[in-house]
Design a protein around this motif. Structure first.
Motif, short mmCIF file in Angstrom:
data_model
loop_
_atom_site.label_atom_id
_atom_site.label_comp_id
_atom_site.label_asym_id
_atom_site.label_seq_id
_atom_site.Cartn_x
_atom_site.Cartn_y
_atom_site.Cartn_z
N VAL A 20 -29.04 100.80 -1.40
CA VAL A 20 -29.59 99.95 -0.66
C VAL A 20 -29.09 98.81 0.41
N VAL A 21 -27.89 98.12 -0.15
CA VAL A 21 -27.51 97.02 0.67
C VAL A 21 -27.01 97.48 1.94
N PRO A 22 -26.04 98.75 1.95
CA PRO A 22 -25.70 98.64 3.37
C PRO A 22 -26.62 99.39 4.39
N GLU A 23 -27.87 99.98 3.69
CA GLU A 23 -28.83 100.49 4.57
C GLU A 23 -29.76 99.12 4.96
N ALA A 24 -29.85 98.13 4.24
CA ALA A 24 -30.66 97.11 4.54
C ALA A 24 -29.78 96.36 5.68
N VAL A 75 -26.18 88.81 -3.86
CA VAL A 75 -27.03 89.60 -4.30
C VAL A 75 -26.51 90.16 -5.67
N ALA A 76 -27.26 90.08 -6.78
CA ALA A 76 -26.67 90.54 -8.06
C ALA A 76 -27.78 91.13 -8.98
N ARG A 77 -27.08 91.58 -10.04
CA ARG A 77 -28.02 91.89 -11.21
C ARG A 77 -28.25 90.45 -11.81
N ALA A 78 -29.01 90.54 -13.17
CA ALA A 78 -29.14 89.19 -13.68
C ALA A 78 -28.89 89.20 -15.07
N ILE A 134 -30.26 86.46 -4.51
CA ILE A 134 -31.18 87.49 -4.54
C ILE A 134 -31.03 88.23 -5.64
N LEU A 135 -31.68 88.35 -6.90
CA LEU A 135 -31.49 88.89 -8.03
C LEU A 135 -32.33 90.20 -8.42
N VAL A 136 -31.76 91.34 -8.72
CA VAL A 136 -32.36 92.59 -8.91
C VAL A 136 -32.13 93.01 -10.62
N PRO A 137 -33.02 92.44 -11.34
CA PRO A 137 -32.90 92.63 -12.68
C PRO A 137 -32.69 94.05 -12.99
N LEU A 144 -20.90 84.93 7.93
CA LEU A 144 -22.05 84.62 6.88
C LEU A 144 -21.49 85.57 5.72
N ARG A 145 -20.94 85.10 4.69
CA ARG A 145 -20.63 85.83 3.50
C ARG A 145 -21.47 86.15 2.58
N LEU A 146 -21.49 87.48 2.40
CA LEU A 146 -22.48 88.13 1.33
C LEU A 146 -21.77 88.90 0.28
N LEU A 147 -22.07 88.30 -1.00
CA LEU A 147 -21.30 88.82 -2.13
C LEU A 147 -22.47 89.57 -2.85
N VAL A 148 -21.93 91.05 -3.03
CA VAL A 148 -23.18 91.93 -3.99
C VAL A 148 -22.11 92.11 -5.14
N THR A 149 -22.74 91.89 -6.32
CA THR A 149 -22.28 92.42 -7.57
C THR A 149 -23.24 92.70 -8.64
N GLY A 150 -22.81 93.93 -9.44
CA GLY A 150 -23.67 94.56 -10.23
C GLY A 150 -23.46 94.44 -11.73
#
Ligand SMILES: CC(=O)N[C@H]1[C@@H](OP(=O)(O)OP(=O)(O)OC[C@H]2O[C@@H](n3ccc(=O)[nH]c3=O)[C@H](O)[C@@H]2O)O[C@H](CO)[C@@H](O)[C@@H]1O
Length: 370
Positions: A204-208, A265-268, A284-287, A187-193
């Motif tokens: 937050v992400v590593p803890e989640a 998981v990204a900014r918007a 999953i967007l975190v504005p 399951l590939r999760l991409l996290v970008t700000g």
């Protein structure tokens, strides 16, 4: 020599990448490009502008608060506008396309002050779902305001506006229509700000991820953008959890990363939204809180309304809440696929080419009228 088209853009990647995408489209049509930017963006490394004339206008940025910075800012704006005016006289540009942000103001102001017979066609591009301050200030002077989102807020009455989409770089446009394959193994999760990264994702992400059920965690592969100062703790957190993770301050090959991701998981930021739509990826967007006029929430809503994203406002973006949502989504391949499918109709992979069409049509109309 052919009259150049001036592209006025500076600041972060969110303004420069759409400008780059337009430059690529116009150069492919044989147009000559000149880039007017600010000192901070002068080193922007892009093959698209390699053969373009580049001009860094001193003081084209405004920043800070208080009277002293306001006076300094106004003086810089005037100096930048005069410098741009001299350049316009020399270049005899056929058009100027501004991509918002303060660095775009001096060139657009200078162009609008030219005598009408020599005035280049003026086009503003707005990346966000709310017209930015610089574009709002220039709106009534423009021949066209090119929008990225239908229903963009704060477009002044009586101006000519048209939705063309937000130009994305060719490698990202090429993802459109490639489809989404359901995750079976990894399951590939991409996290970008966004172009500058976002600290909150390192917090937050590593803890989640640590809170996920073992069966999901064992399948997880993470690619996470982290600011330089957050790099080590992010990498170490995944390593302690035994999760394969690639962490970097910036991924130049983001198209490739997006195409491999099952969930983002990204900014918007505006380009992030446009690229998610092109790639057809669930998110999953975190504005960004406190973005001017809360434009990132407005951007995010486009994907959310389509059913392609879940928005988590930052105050609710805790490790526990994210872990719950990740468990729900990652365990439901059907829902991920439906979200991916819902993103695709919002894609505008041809935005650069449509914008290039409009620019050339305005130049032709001006030439005919003169
Ligand atoms: C903090 C800030 O001022 N944010 C604004 C800025 O965002 P920001 O500059 O973050 O812009 P966007 O989200 O629009 O774009 C980020 C760009 O960086 C690229 N990328 C990102 C990470 C990476 O590792 N590799 C990579 O190539 C993305 O593919 C994308 O093209 O301009 C946008 C457009 O006006 C606004 O919507 C944002 O609110």
């Amino acid at each position: 020599m052919a009259r150049p088209i001036v592209i006025a853009a500076g600041g972060t990647g969110g303004h420069l990448f759409p400008a780059e995408a337009l430059a690529v489209a116009l150069i492919a049509r044989g147009e000559r490009i000149a880039l007017m930017t600010d000192a901070r963006s002068a080193a922007f490394d892009s093959p698209a502008f390699a053969n373009a004339e580049r001009f860094a206008l001193a003081g084209a940025g405004l920043s800070g608060r208080g009277l002293v910075s306001a006076v300094r800012g106004a003086a810089a704006l005037v100096a930048g506008t005069f410098a741009a005016r001299r350049l316009f006289k020399r270049l005899d540009a056929s058009a100027v396309v501004g991509f918002g942000g303060y660095p775009s103001v001096p060139p657009l102001m200078a162009a609008s002050l030219m005598p009408s017979a020599r005035r280049p066609a003026m086009i503003l591009h707005e990346q966000n779902a709310v017209l930015g301050r610089a574009n709002r200030a220039l709106a009534t002077r423009a021949d066209l305001i090119a929008l990225s989102f239908a229903g963009t807020r704060s477009v002044p009455e009586g101006t000519r506006a048209e939705v063309v989409g937000n130009p994305v770089r060719p490698a990202l446009a090429a993802l459109s229509g490639a489809g989404y394959s359901l995750p079976d193994g990894a399951l590939r999760l991409l996290v970008t700000g966004g172009s500058l990264g976002a600290r909150v994702f390192a917090d937050v992400v590593p803890e989640a991820v640590a809170l996920l059920p073992e069966a999901l965690r064992a399948r997880l592969v993470v690619t996470q953008q982290a600011r330089a100062e957050d790099f080590s703790r992010t990498r170490d957190a995944y390593s302690a959890l035994g999760i394969p993770a690639e962490v970097s301050a910036f991924f130049p090959d983001i198209a490739n990363r997006l195409s491999m991701a099952h969930l983002v998981v990204a900014r918007a930021g505006a380009s992030t939204i446009a690229e998610l739509a092109c790639a057809g990826r669930p998110a999953i967007l975190v504005p960004l809180p406190h973005a001017i006029d809360d434009h990132q929430s407005a951007n995010a809503r486009a994907l959310e309304h389509a059913g392609a994203a879940v928005v988590m406002p930052q105050p609710r973006f805790t490790a526990e809440a994210l872990a719950e949502l990740l468990s729900e989504l990652l365990a439901d391949a059907g829902r991920l696929a439906r979200m991916a499918g819902a993103a695709q109709p919002l894609a505008r992979p041809d935005a650069a080419s449509v914008l290039a069409d409009r620019v050339q049509a305005l130049i032709a109309a001006r030439a005919e009228a003169s």
